[in-house]
Design a protein around this motif. Structure first.
Motif, PDB file in Angstrom:
ATOM      1  N   GLU A  83       2.275   1.875  -3.458  1.00  0.00           N
ATOM      2  CA  GLU A  83       1.237   2.463  -4.316  1.00  0.00           C
ATOM      3  C   GLU A  83       1.058   3.949  -4.003  1.00  0.00           C
ATOM      4  O   GLU A  83       0.928   4.777  -4.903  1.00  0.00           O
ATOM      5  CB  GLU A  83      -0.078   1.710  -4.111  1.00  0.00           C
ATOM      6  CG  GLU A  83      -1.187   2.153  -5.029  1.00  0.00           C
ATOM      7  CD  GLU A  83      -2.451   1.322  -4.832  1.00  0.00           C
ATOM      8  OE1 GLU A  83      -3.537   1.903  -4.995  1.00  0.00           O
ATOM      9  OE2 GLU A  83      -2.352   0.123  -4.523  1.00  0.00           O
ATOM     10  N   ARG A  84       1.081   4.312  -2.716  1.00  0.00           N
ATOM     11  CA  ARG A  84       0.923   5.713  -2.321  1.00  0.00           C
ATOM     12  C   ARG A  84       2.090   6.547  -2.831  1.00  0.00           C
ATOM     13  O   ARG A  84       1.906   7.645  -3.383  1.00  0.00           O
ATOM     14  CB  ARG A  84       0.828   5.823  -0.793  1.00  0.00           C
ATOM     15  CG  ARG A  84       0.541   7.235  -0.294  1.00  0.00           C
ATOM     16  CD  ARG A  84       0.509   7.286   1.234  1.00  0.00           C
ATOM     17  NE  ARG A  84       1.847   7.343   1.793  1.00  0.00           N
ATOM     18  CZ  ARG A  84       2.536   8.474   2.010  1.00  0.00           C
ATOM     19  NH1 ARG A  84       2.005   9.648   1.719  1.00  0.00           N
ATOM     20  NH2 ARG A  84       3.736   8.432   2.537  1.00  0.00           N
TER      21      ARG A  84
ATOM     22  N   ASP B 238       0.834  -1.209   0.000  1.00  0.00           N
ATOM     23  CA  ASP B 238       0.000   0.000   0.000  1.00  0.00           C
ATOM     24  C   ASP B 238       0.866   1.255   0.000  1.00  0.00           C
ATOM     25  O   ASP B 238       0.548   2.242  -0.658  1.00  0.00           O
ATOM     26  CB  ASP B 238      -0.936   0.016   1.204  1.00  0.00           C
ATOM     27  CG  ASP B 238      -2.082  -0.971   1.077  1.00  0.00           C
ATOM     28  OD1 ASP B 238      -2.338  -1.463  -0.046  1.00  0.00           O
ATOM     29  OD2 ASP B 238      -2.731  -1.253   2.111  1.00  0.00           O
TER      30      ASP B 238
END
Length: 130
Positions: free
Chosen positions: A81-82, A78
């Motif tokens: 992705e950020r 995550d």
């Protein structure tokens, strides 16, 4: 008493772009801004801080010093992705295909790594019985 890291310096053709990127990555803010550069840091005023200084030339070659980041409160996937959503891009600096980290670059090409184990993964391994 030993030395402490107080400030890390990043050279940038567009200091505001680089400072904004790192503020969003680290959830920091601008501490000081002048014609000489921009200082960013945590809202608590803690160290280290990062100075982003204007330079006329673009980055050339691989960094000799870089930051290693760990996901904190989210999975590493995550966080990757950020970071990409904030403008980071994957780069190849000659790392082996089986490394456990991801090499990324900020908007001006300064490399940094996202390590495979999150802060929480490390905390779990430190508190689990051997």
């Amino acid at each position: 008493m030993p030395s402490r890291i107080a400030v890390l310096a990043i050279d940038a053709v567009e200091p505001a772009v680089v400072a904004d990127f790192w503020c969003r990555v680290l959830d920091w803010g601008i501490v000081e801004e002048s014609a000489e550069g921009i200082t960013i840091g945590p809202s608590s005023g803690a160290w280290p801080q990062v100075d982003v200084f204007p330079v006329p030339e673009h980055k050339a070659g691989k960094n000799r010093l870089h930051l290693d980041l760990r996901a904190d409160g989210v999975s590493t996937a995550d966080e990757l992705e950020r970071l990409v959503g904030l403008g980071a891009r994957r780069v190849d600096v000659g790392q082996a295909s089986d490394v456990t980290w991801v090499v990324l670059a900020d908007p001006e090409g300064n490399e940094f790594c996202l390590l495979s184990r999150s802060v929480q993964d490390l905390e779990k391994s430190e508190t689990s019985p051997s």
